[in-house]
Write a protein that holds these residues in place. Sequence first.
Motif, PDB file in Angstrom:
ATOM      1  N   GLY A 165      41.165  34.726  35.945  1.00  0.00           N
ATOM      2  CA  GLY A 165      41.835  35.217  37.149  1.00  0.00           C
ATOM      3  C   GLY A 165      42.063  36.710  37.016  1.00  0.00           C
ATOM      4  O   GLY A 165      42.149  37.252  35.910  1.00  0.00           O
ATOM      5  N   TRP A 166      42.212  37.407  38.122  1.00  0.00           N
ATOM      6  CA  TRP A 166      42.313  38.854  38.072  1.00  0.00           C
ATOM      7  C   TRP A 166      43.693  39.351  37.657  1.00  0.00           C
ATOM      8  O   TRP A 166      43.829  40.416  37.068  1.00  0.00           O
ATOM      9  CB  TRP A 166      41.950  39.441  39.438  1.00  0.00           C
ATOM     10  N   LEU A 188      46.802  45.681  28.318  1.00  0.00           N
ATOM     11  CA  LEU A 188      46.638  44.321  28.825  1.00  0.00           C
ATOM     12  C   LEU A 188      46.124  44.288  30.257  1.00  0.00           C
ATOM     13  O   LEU A 188      45.688  43.238  30.735  1.00  0.00           O
ATOM     14  CB  LEU A 188      47.977  43.573  28.735  1.00  0.00           C
ATOM     15  N   ALA A 189      46.182  45.423  30.943  1.00  0.00           N
ATOM     16  CA  ALA A 189      45.686  45.511  32.326  1.00  0.00           C
ATOM     17  C   ALA A 189      45.117  46.903  32.546  1.00  0.00           C
ATOM     18  O   ALA A 189      45.411  47.851  31.798  1.00  0.00           O
ATOM     19  CB  ALA A 189      46.806  45.215  33.332  1.00  0.00           C
ATOM     20  N   LYS A 190      44.299  47.010  33.595  1.00  0.00           N
ATOM     21  CA  LYS A 190      43.664  48.280  33.936  1.00  0.00           C
ATOM     22  C   LYS A 190      43.938  48.589  35.407  1.00  0.00           C
ATOM     23  O   LYS A 190      43.980  47.677  36.244  1.00  0.00           O
ATOM     24  CB  LYS A 190      42.157  48.215  33.693  1.00  0.00           C
ATOM     25  N   PRO A 191      44.106  49.869  35.725  1.00  0.00           N
ATOM     26  CA  PRO A 191      44.347  50.216  37.136  1.00  0.00           C
ATOM     27  C   PRO A 191      43.087  50.012  37.965  1.00  0.00           C
ATOM     28  O   PRO A 191      41.962  50.215  37.489  1.00  0.00           O
ATOM     29  CB  PRO A 191      44.741  51.690  37.075  1.00  0.00           C
ATOM     30  N   THR A 201      42.790  42.972  31.676  1.00  0.00           N
ATOM     31  CA  THR A 201      41.692  43.430  30.811  1.00  0.00           C
ATOM     32  C   THR A 201      40.845  42.255  30.346  1.00  0.00           C
ATOM     33  O   THR A 201      39.612  42.346  30.282  1.00  0.00           O
ATOM     34  CB  THR A 201      42.263  44.179  29.586  1.00  0.00           C
ATOM     35  N   PHE A 202      41.484  41.137  30.017  1.00  0.00           N
ATOM     36  CA  PHE A 202      40.775  39.966  29.487  1.00  0.00           C
ATOM     37  C   PHE A 202      40.815  38.836  30.509  1.00  0.00           C
ATOM     38  O   PHE A 202      41.886  38.444  30.976  1.00  0.00           O
ATOM     39  CB  PHE A 202      41.425  39.511  28.171  1.00  0.00           C
ATOM     40  N   ARG A 203      39.624  38.306  30.813  1.00  0.00           N
ATOM     41  CA  ARG A 203      39.510  37.195  31.765  1.00  0.00           C
ATOM     42  C   ARG A 203      38.447  36.228  31.268  1.00  0.00           C
ATOM     43  O   ARG A 203      37.342  36.632  30.869  1.00  0.00           O
ATOM     44  CB  ARG A 203      39.130  37.708  33.164  1.00  0.00           C
ATOM     45  N   ASN A 204      38.790  34.935  31.288  1.00  0.00           N
ATOM     46  CA  ASN A 204      37.872  33.871  30.857  1.00  0.00           C
ATOM     47  C   ASN A 204      37.331  34.136  29.450  1.00  0.00           C
ATOM     48  O   ASN A 204      36.134  34.079  29.198  1.00  0.00           O
ATOM     49  CB  ASN A 204      36.713  33.722  31.849  1.00  0.00           C
TER      50      ASN A 204
END
Length: 646
Positions: A165-166, A188-191, A201-204
């Motif tokens: 998920g985004w 942990l996240a990117k703009p 940053t990490f998905r699936n």
Amino acid sequence: MSLPPGFLDELRSRTSLSQVVGRKVIWDSRKSNQGKGDMWAPCPFHQEKSASFHVDDRKGFYYCFGCHAKGDAISFVRETENVGFMEAVEILARESGLAMPARDPGAQQKSDRRSQLADIMEQAVQFYRLQLRTGAADAARTYLGQRRLDDARLERWEIGFAPDGWQAMWDHLRGKGVAEDLILAAGLAKPSTKGGRPYDTFRNRIMFPIRDARGRCIAFGGRAMDPQDKAKYLNSPETDLFDKGRSLYNHGPARAAAGKGQPLIVAEGYMDVIALDAGGFSAAVAPLGTAITETQLQMLWRIAPEPIIALDGDAAGLNAAMRLIDLALPLLQAGQSLRFAIMPEKMDPDDLIRDKGAAAMQRLLDKALPMVQLLWRRETEGRVFDSPERKAMLDKALREKIKQIGDASIRAHYGQEIKALRWELFAPRRGRGGGKKWTPGQKAAAVPLAETRASLLAAADEEAQDHLRQAVVLASAIATPAVIAEFESGLETMRCSDPQHARLRDLILQHADSGGLKERISEQIGPQVLENLFSLRHVAISPCMRNPGDVDLARMTLAEELAKLSARHGLDAEIAEAVEDLGGVADEALTWRLSQAAQARNMAQRSEHKDKAQYDTGDNGARINRDERARFDALLHQIGHSKPQR
């Protein structure tokens, strides 16, 4: 003055406590184990004779069991030099080549921010672990089961799952009240580049927490579940907590295991480290999917003096190992090097342990190659050295590599080892047509004594003459080692039908530069062999034996005897080829070749360079100095003329 976050950690990682303490104490060699960083000495803080002061070099702490003094390198410098904290830091920074940071009034604020980021990373660890238990992680759990990761190992390594998920992680942390800028700062996240909400940053991906030596989670590594994903493995971006080139996966537990005697193994990825740990090799680390940096190499040496590099057995793994050699050569120190366990082709430690068990991995570690042998392999594998130019190219390449080693003693030992390996590579070429190859432990043929009536001195065939000349050549070289380098090529190509002569020739060439040639040869094959060689009559009366160390005389003797041997063998080769050619029609070219070879041999046998020589050969075979002979003849002539008449 406030120091920036991470500065003291960097200082401690660059500082060897045993070296700092070693300036003030004398280590007890009976109790100390330098290889494990376990050092003992009489305490410098109180008077005692027993060694109760203990330094754990890997952990960076000292403790005295007598006066109970304890601390790290900074506190030791403070106590022994009577300086303050900052001055002690400056002393250690100067010694380790670390520049002191400029005054930073916001250092405390940065330290607080790092603590906040570390707390957020721990929340992320728990979130990913919970997600691995959900229905969305069915495929991930199946994959992990196929890799033989049971619940205990999943718990041990805190493995989790990032859902597909985004904003799953973003929404979770925002729901916990974590500020947006901190989520982004933790990596942990990117703009969004499209003006939308930040995305995870990490998905699936299957998630592996990366912890520093102190046990704090500083980053994550994610393994993609989608085979079409561009990046199979993805690490966190660099943050205030995480510097990829200064971090090792499983650093803390590996350091503890190495301190208990386990070999430090450097693998390529997370799964390799996990598989090694399951196989009983707990001191395993990985460089997070990058080429090992100089900082990581120094970190490895802080854990163990001789890490074993066990990269994958494919081209990429081998290339990484070869690059590591170039990085390590200038940094080598006594007792500080690398060994290399070459994995089977297309296998990594995880594959090897799963397919063949931990015992197979142990056998591979037991056979790990010293770095000098892998350097040799890199420069020689797949190449042919069938010409002087190619051999010279090899020598030049190896010399350039060895010159990078800063330690003079290690550089000398590398040179000796390379020379021995070079000898082994080219030895079969020297032995071509020259009898059986000598092997260690093989009994050498006895050299006949001069007094034996049936010795080769009584023989008259050319093979016996060759044997005599070879003995003179070998004895002359041993008596005057200074000329060996000049005649190295001739000695290398000298064909010896006697295995004893072949062995002596090999030892002469192998130890020519080592000093104490005669003693080294005696250690290898015993003193009796040399005594027998020197006692042979034709050797004992040779000029070099009567004048040992005379370089000019030895040079002349070797030049003449090697020329005779070479000329005779050249004629034999021409005759052998001529016999084959005579199957057809003989022509002038054939007869000219034979005549030239015969002429060369006759010239050598007659010593046609004697016009330039300073010696004549007497009736008994001994050489006589021409000037001395002339003066002696003149004296006899003068005596004869001055004799009174009766």
